[in-house]
Write an enzyme that holds these catalytic residues in place. Structure first.
Site, PDB file in Angstrom:
ATOM      1  N   CYS A  22       0.862  -1.191   0.000  1.00 23.63           N
ATOM      2  CA  CYS A  22       0.000   0.000   0.000  1.00 23.63           C
ATOM      3  C   CYS A  22       0.891   1.231   0.000  1.00 23.63           C
ATOM      4  O   CYS A  22       1.428   1.619   1.041  1.00 23.63           O
ATOM      5  CB  CYS A  22      -0.953   0.020   1.186  1.00 23.63           C
ATOM      6  SG  CYS A  22      -2.180   1.377   1.033  1.00 23.63           S
TER       7      CYS A  22
ATOM      8  N   CYS B  66      -0.253   3.465  -7.341  1.00 18.78           N
ATOM      9  CA  CYS B  66      -1.115   2.736  -6.408  1.00 18.78           C
ATOM     10  C   CYS B  66      -1.098   1.274  -6.815  1.00 18.78           C
ATOM     11  O   CYS B  66      -1.326   0.956  -7.996  1.00 18.78           O
ATOM     12  CB  CYS B  66      -2.539   3.282  -6.473  1.00 18.78           C
ATOM     13  SG  CYS B  66      -3.746   2.318  -5.530  1.00 18.78           S
TER      14      CYS B  66
END
Length: 252
Positions: free
Chosen positions: A81, A199
Site C-alpha cells: 500500500c 497505487c
C-alpha cells in the site's frame, strides 16, 4: 536439479484485489526466461476506504502481518500500500522497512522487506528519472501527499492526475485500458518517466507496454517497481517480460 522456489510474502489491505494478481503475473512471466519458481502468501490489514484515518489504523497492523508471514518463512516480504506509507510522513518507507524486517528477525525468520512506496522511489532512481508525471486514483489531498513525498525524495513532479476514487474496490475496478490515454493527456514532454499507477490497487500491468510505445519513454507502476525490488531482495536478476523498461533487463 530442481529449480529453486522462492516464497513471496505480501502485506495487503483487506480490500486489495490487485497486488495478488499483478505481482504473481510479473514473476510467473519469468518462467519463460529463468528457472526460478515462486509461491505467494498474504496477510491482510483492514481497510476499505482510502482515507488518512483508515490508512493510519491499517499501518499499525502491519507488524502483525510481518510476523505472520515470517511464520511461513517467506524469502521476501512486500508491503502493498503505497499511500499508507506516504501518508505516515516524509521518508517513512525507510522506517517501515527497517521495523518490519526487525519483526521478522525477532521471529527467527529474517527476510528483506520492500514497501511499494520505497520501491517506487528506488525504481525511478534506477531509471535515472528526475522529472516525472504520474496518475493516482486517490482524492486530491492524498494525491498531493504522494507528490510531496516524491518531491522530498528529490523528484520533480511536473504534472499529475488525481482520479478521485474513494472506495478501494472501485479503484481495482478502474479500466486499465484508459490509462495510456490519461498518461498522454499529462504534460509529459519533459518527463524522464511516467508513473502509470501510483497505487498497487489500480491495475495497470497490461497497459504499460502500450503506454511506453505511445509516450516514447519509460513507464512504471508501483507494482512493477515492487516486483523489481523484490527480485533484487532475492538476489535475482530484476527481469520480467512485458512489464516495461524497468524490468526489461537494462537494469537487472
Amino acid at each position: 536439479m530442481p529449480a529453486p522456489t522462492y516464497r513471496i510474502g505480501q502485506i495487503v489491505p483487506s480490500s486489495n484485489v490487485t497486488m495478488e494478481t499483478e505481482i504473481p503475473a510479473i514473476l510467473r512471466a519469468r518462467h519463460a526466461i529463468a528457472p526460478e519458481r515462486f509461491t505467494f502468501h498474504s496477510s491482510r490489514m483492514r481497510m476499505t476506504h482510502v482515507t488518512p484515518e483508515q490508512l493510519k489504523s491499517m499501518d499499525a497492523d502491519s507488524d502483525r502481518c510481518a510476523v505472520e508471514l515470517s511464520d511461513a518463512r517467506v524469502d521476501v516480504l512486500g508491503y502493498a500500500c503505497l499511500v499508507a506509507i506516504m501518508s505516515m510522513g516524509l521518508g517513512y518507507h525507510r522506517t517501515s522497512e527497517e521495523r518490519l524486517h526487525t519483526r521478522t528477525a525477532e521471529n527467527g525468520a529474517p527476510a528483506p522487506v520492500v514497501t511499494s512506496a520505497g520501491a517506487l522511489v528506488h525504481g525511478l532512481r534506477t531509471l535515472g528519472a528526475r522529472r516525472i508525471a504520474l496518475i493516482a486514483p486517490y482524492m486530491k489531498p492524498l494525491t498531493r501527499t504522494v507528490v510531496d513525498y516524491l518531491t522530498h525524495e528529490g523528484f520533480t513532479v511536473i504534472d499529475y492526475t488525481a482520479l478521485e476514487i474513494p472506495d478501494n474496490l472501485d479503484v481495482a475496478a478502474h479500466d486499465p485500458a484508459r490509462l495510456p490515454g490519461l498518461a498522454k493527456a499529462l504534460d509529459h514532454a519533459e518527463a524522464d518517466a511516467v508513473v502509470l499507477s501510483a497505487c498497487v490497487q489500480m491495475p495497470s500491468l497490461g497497459a504499460i507496454p502500450e503506454a511506453e510505445s505511445l509516450l516514447g519513454k519509460p513507464v512504471v507502476s508501483a507494482a512493477v517497481c515492487t516486483a523489481h525490488q523484490m527480485l533484487r531482495g532475492l538476489g535475482l536478476p530484476a527481469v520480467a517480460p512485458d512489464a516495461g523498461r524497468l524490468l526489461s533487463g537494462a537494469y537487472a
